[in-house]
Enzyme design. Structure first.
Site, PDB file in Angstrom:
ATOM      1  NE  ARG A  41      -4.202  -1.402   2.252  1.00  0.00           N
ATOM      2  CZ  ARG A  41      -4.628  -2.566   2.883  1.00  0.00           C
ATOM      3  NH1 ARG A  41      -4.689  -2.672   4.001  1.00  0.00           N
ATOM      4  NH2 ARG A  41      -6.121  -2.951   1.987  1.00  0.00           N
ATOM      5  CE  LYS A 202     -20.800 -16.638   7.196  1.00  0.00           C
ATOM      6  NZ  LYS A 202     -21.334 -15.900   8.052  1.00  0.00           N
ATOM      7  N   GLY A 355     -10.571  -8.332  -1.305  1.00  0.00           N
ATOM      8  CA  GLY A 355      -9.637  -8.495  -0.135  1.00  0.00           C
ATOM      9  C   GLY A 355      -9.271  -9.753  -0.606  1.00  0.00           C
ATOM     10  N   GLY A 378     -13.142  -4.396   0.671  1.00  0.00           N
ATOM     11  CA  GLY A 378     -14.454  -3.834   1.155  1.00  0.00           C
ATOM     12  C   GLY A 378     -15.333  -2.584   0.066  1.00  0.00           C
TER      13      GLY A 378
HETATM   14  P1  ADP Z   1     -13.278 -11.783  -1.437  1.00  0.00           P
HETATM   15  O1  ADP Z   1     -12.414 -11.341  -0.024  1.00  0.00           O
HETATM   16  O2  ADP Z   1     -13.060 -11.598  -2.031  1.00  0.00           O
HETATM   17  O3  ADP Z   1     -14.892 -10.608  -1.605  1.00  0.00           O
HETATM   18  P2  ADP Z   1     -14.806 -13.669   0.130  1.00  0.00           P
HETATM   19  O4  ADP Z   1     -14.388 -12.780   1.346  1.00  0.00           O
HETATM   20  O5  ADP Z   1     -16.422 -13.736   0.408  1.00  0.00           O
HETATM   21  O6  ADP Z   1     -13.812 -13.269  -1.255  1.00  0.00           O
HETATM   22  O7  ADP Z   1     -14.591 -15.088   0.173  1.00  0.00           O
HETATM   23  C1  ADP Z   1     -13.246 -15.432   0.735  1.00  0.00           C
HETATM   24  C2  ADP Z   1     -13.278 -16.461   1.388  1.00  0.00           C
HETATM   25  O8  ADP Z   1     -14.182 -17.373   0.914  1.00  0.00           O
HETATM   26  C3  ADP Z   1     -11.556 -17.590   1.216  1.00  0.00           C
HETATM   27  O9  ADP Z   1     -10.968 -17.268   3.038  1.00  0.00           O
HETATM   28  C4  ADP Z   1     -12.074 -18.703   1.195  1.00  0.00           C
HETATM   29  O10 ADP Z   1     -11.917 -20.041   2.195  1.00  0.00           O
HETATM   30  C5  ADP Z   1     -14.148 -19.155   1.365  1.00  0.00           C
HETATM   31  N1  ADP Z   1     -14.582 -20.447   0.358  1.00  0.00           N
HETATM   32  C6  ADP Z   1     -14.576 -19.973  -0.818  1.00  0.00           C
HETATM   33  N2  ADP Z   1     -15.400 -20.782  -0.990  1.00  0.00           N
HETATM   34  C7  ADP Z   1     -15.752 -21.791  -0.014  1.00  0.00           C
HETATM   35  C8  ADP Z   1     -15.733 -23.266   0.207  1.00  0.00           C
HETATM   36  N3  ADP Z   1     -16.755 -23.835  -0.752  1.00  0.00           N
HETATM   37  N4  ADP Z   1     -16.301 -23.719   1.459  1.00  0.00           N
HETATM   38  C9  ADP Z   1     -15.870 -22.656   2.663  1.00  0.00           C
HETATM   39  N5  ADP Z   1     -15.274 -21.651   2.642  1.00  0.00           N
HETATM   40  C10 ADP Z   1     -15.111 -21.511   1.790  1.00  0.00           C
HETATM   41 MG    MG Z   2     -13.159 -11.754   2.104  1.00  0.00          MG
END
Ligand code: ADP
Ligand code: MG
Length: 398
Positions: A41, A202, A355, A378
């Site tokens: 950063r 989620k 992230g 975020g």
């Molecule tokens: P971002 O930060 O890119 O928005 P998220 O925070 O929504 O992404 O999700 C990232 C997390 O989702 C990762 O830590 C990953 O391990 C988890 N993840 C992805 N697929 C699965 C799964 N099938 N079961 C449990 N966790 C999962």
């Molecule tokens: Mg995340």
């Protein structure tokens, strides 16, 4: 929201004092030694800082770090950042002992063109997160111009990210400019077909993104943990996979809405499931919706990989948010890696937001093959949700 904002290049900065909001919220070693474990950063801020100094501006940089909640917490001091920044710039960075107190005021008043100083952690001030006008006014009083380059903080209406713009002309630095051009461009006027790949853990944390992208994308691809809520909603067996039962109805509504709008919505056709949530768990590939009891889906399967990679091959733009599986475990990173590789081979504009998604692409070695990896986790999510970003809205329109 208007993404067409004035930048540092639209202003005459020579001889001006510039309050520059950076995102210096860098990870620090947990032992309190003041060692910065990743200076990405700080490096990302260099082009704007260097430009301002070269143009003869005096730079008053500021940032938050962590969550000191309005109290001075020495372990969250920006002093280590000043040291690292000085090394990277090859010049002195004057460190203020406070944010708007006597030391900051005196050092700002004495600052000369071509010099740079750094204020203390803006969140040492109680008024920062409350967007207190008095604090904003005090920060603004030290400068002639406000430049924001902290994309990671533009979704917050804080004194240093938005409030100061009430008292100073406000423009963007190069980091925010690129985020607005690439992501803003893809949302407002995408090169089609626009394919959105949505994964992560989620559904509930991605509702805003799904809703907004359903309005603009040609194809939506669902992967990651959230896919099992869609599967269960359609009557599939998901075993011990991540499931948000409260969101099944919503998932079905989204499928219906996509049909009505003529948006292609792709769901996994197979899944790699494991007998435990562990890097060395026993695994097998099963058809989607046929996960045995006691097993949990941790990645998309090979047939799904092929389906998804084919879907991005002729895309004009791809927006990707959310890993396809638990990429932190190498055995379950194949889906995420295959999608990253497919993106690296398309001629499409490729945008990574979120992230963990950015971390996955970096960790898997595809970072330099993407058009744009957002610097705000975020903030990029809220951007993709179509929300107004206070730290962008406050900047002058072109
Ligand atoms: P971002 O930060 O890119 O928005 P998220 O925070 O929504 O992404 O999700 C990232 C997390 O989702 C990762 O830590 C990953 O391990 C988890 N993840 C992805 N697929 C699965 C799964 N099938 N079961 C449990 N966790 C999962
Ligand atoms: Mg995340």
């Amino acid at each position: 929201m208007n993404y067409n904002k004035k930048t540092v290049k639209d202003m005459d900065v020579k001889g001006k004092k510039v309050l520059l909001r950076c995102d210096f919220n860098v990870p620090m070693a947990k032992d309190g030694s003041g060692v910065i474990t990743d200076d990405k950063r700080i490096r990302a801020a260099l082009p704007t800082i260097q430009y301002l100094l070269d143009q003869g501006a005096a730079v008053i940089a500021c940032s938050h770090m962590g969550k000191p909640k309005g109290e001075v917490k020495p372990e969250l001091s920006l002093k280590p950042v000043a040291v690292r920044l000085a090394q990277l710039l090859g010049k002195e960075v004057i460190m203020a002992e406070d944010v708007v107190g006597p030391d900051a005021q005196a050092k700002a008043a004495a600052l000369q063109p071509g010099q740079i100083m750094l204020l203390e952690n803006t969140r040492f001030e109680k008024g920062e997160t409350k967007n207190d006008p008095e604090l904003a006014k005090a920060m603004a009083s030290m400068a002639d111009l406000y430049v924001s380059d902290a994309f990671g903080a533009v979704h917050r209406a804080h004194a240093s990210t938005a409030g100061v713009a009430d008292y100073l002309p406000a423009v963007s630095g190069f980091l925010i400019q690129k985020e607005l051009e690439v992501i803003g461009g893809a949302l407002a006027n995408p090169k089609r077909p626009l394919v959105a790949i949505l994964g992560g853990s989620k559904v509930s944390s991605k509702i805003g993104v799904i809703n907004n992208l359903l309005e603009i994308a040609d194809t939506i691809i669902i992967g990651g943990g959230m896919a099992y809520t869609f599967s269960a909603a359609q009557g599939g067996k998901v075993g011990d996979s991540l499931l948000e039962a409260d969101w099944e109805e919503y998932a079905n509504d989204m499928v219906k809405k996509a049909q009505e709008k003529g948006v292609k919505l792709l769901l996994p056709v197979d899944t790699v499931c494991a007998d435990a949530f562990a890097p060395d768990a026993k695994s097998q590939v099963v058809a989607a919706g046929e996960i045995p009891d006691g097993w949990q889906g941790l990645d998309i399967g090979p047939a799904t990989i092929k389906l998804y990679c084919d879907a991005v091959a002729d895309a004009g733009t791809v927006i990707w948010n959310g890993p396809m599986g638990v990429f932190e475990f190498p055995a379950f990173a194949k889906g995420t890696e295959a999608v990253a590789e497919a993106l690296s081979k398309t001629s499409a504009i490729t945008i990574i937001g979120g992230g963990d998604s950015a971390a996955a692409v970096q960790q898997l070695g595809y970072a330099d093959k993407m058009t744009h990896i957002s610097t705000g986790g975020g903030a990029s999510l809220e951007f993709m949700e179509g929300k107004e970003l206070p730290g962008v809205a406050c900047l002058l329109d072109k």
